[in-house]
Write an enzyme that holds these catalytic residues in place. Structure first.
Site, mmCIF file in Angstrom:
data_model
loop_
_atom_site.group_PDB
_atom_site.id
_atom_site.type_symbol
_atom_site.label_atom_id
_atom_site.label_comp_id
_atom_site.label_asym_id
_atom_site.label_seq_id
_atom_site.Cartn_x
_atom_site.Cartn_y
_atom_site.Cartn_z
ATOM 1 N N ASP A 1 0.855 -1.186 0.000
ATOM 2 C CA ASP A 1 0.000 0.000 0.000
ATOM 3 C C ASP A 1 0.894 1.239 0.000
ATOM 4 O OD1 ASP A 1 -1.686 2.208 0.969
ATOM 5 O OD2 ASP A 1 -3.174 0.649 1.350
ATOM 6 N N ILE A 2 0.608 2.200 -0.869
ATOM 7 C CA ILE A 2 1.459 3.386 -0.970
ATOM 8 C C ILE A 2 1.252 4.343 0.197
ATOM 9 C CG2 ILE A 2 -0.045 4.906 -2.305
ATOM 10 C CD1 ILE A 2 2.410 5.630 -4.003
ATOM 11 N N GLN B 1 -15.160 0.762 1.639
ATOM 12 C CA GLN B 1 -14.380 0.390 0.463
ATOM 13 C C GLN B 1 -14.252 1.600 -0.441
ATOM 14 O OE1 GLN B 1 -16.162 -2.615 -2.046
ATOM 15 N NE2 GLN B 1 -14.281 -2.951 -3.214
ATOM 16 N N HIS C 1 -10.359 -6.213 -2.421
ATOM 17 C CA HIS C 1 -8.987 -6.444 -2.002
ATOM 18 C C HIS C 1 -8.940 -6.665 -0.492
ATOM 19 C CE1 HIS C 1 -9.776 -2.087 -1.891
ATOM 20 N NE2 HIS C 1 -8.909 -2.013 -0.900
#
Length: 210
Positions: free
Chosen positions: A81-82, A144, A150
């Site tokens: 995850d960024i 979400q 995901h």
């Protein structure tokens, strides 16, 4: 080009040399996870390619944030995850555009179940953090943001460890989340890929002894 968990970043241009496992749908053109799936081809998780390989560093046609792949199979794609809640925060999703968990095909659901355990074990090995969350949201009312289903695998260090820069962690919706440092992320993704291969080999050895 890892998208943010708040999931707003420029998607990459799909590679014309890679045929996706799914057929294109109306939502694919704007889905960042579908673009990741399009750009990064599958590899053998038990023998991951070196960090400099084409599988992990495809040529893109314009600059964008980097994606740090930790798993890539014909059915699934996993990446850092960024905007992580903790170091080692992983996103794991099916390659085809599946808005919610109930949209996943049986083969995708089976592989998600298998690799959630493998990725969890690998994240523990790679980070040294023995506790973690597995989180999966379905629909806007359930928080979400990216409408491509995901799972989040999120290490949870003890509070005394969270005082260090390495293990700073936040809860969903709380605190300031910082973007990944690309050099640190590349090294962490490599550790996770190696750990996934180790877990898979251990599984094979265990099955062979039965």
């Amino acid at each position: 080009m890892a998208p943010k968990t708040s999931d707003s970043s420029l998607p990459p241009v799909p590679s014309p040399d890679f045929d996706r496992a799914s057929s294109a749908g109306p939502d694919d053109a704007i889905c960042p996870f579908c673009h990741i799936s399009a750009v990064f081809p599958p590899y053998n998780p038990a023998a991951p390619p070196p960090p400099s390989s084409a599988e992990l560093n495809p040529s893109l046609t314009f600059p964008q944030p980097s994606t740090f792949i930790i798993l890539s199979t014909p059915h699934l794609i996993g990446f850092l995850d960024i905007m992580p809640l903790a170091a080692g925060h992983i996103l794991l999703c099916p390659r085809p555009h599946r808005p919610k968990l109930t949209d996943a095909a049986p083969a995708e659901a089976a592989e998600l179940g298998r690799y959630l355990r493998v990725v969890s074990a690998a994240v523990v090995r790679a980070t040294g953090v023995g506790d973690w969350n597995v989180v999966q949201n379905n629909g806007a009312a359930a928080a979400q943001v990216v409408p491509h289903m995901h799972f989040h695998v999120i290490p949870r260090p003890e509070l005394r460890d969270q005082r260090s820069e390495r293990f700073t962690a936040t809860m969903f919706g709380r605190g300031q989340r910082d973007e990944l440092d690309e050099e640190e992320a590349a090294e962490l993704a490599q550790r996770v890929r190696v750990a996934i291969a180790e877990v898979l080999r251990a599984d094979e050895e265990g099955c062979a002894k039965l």
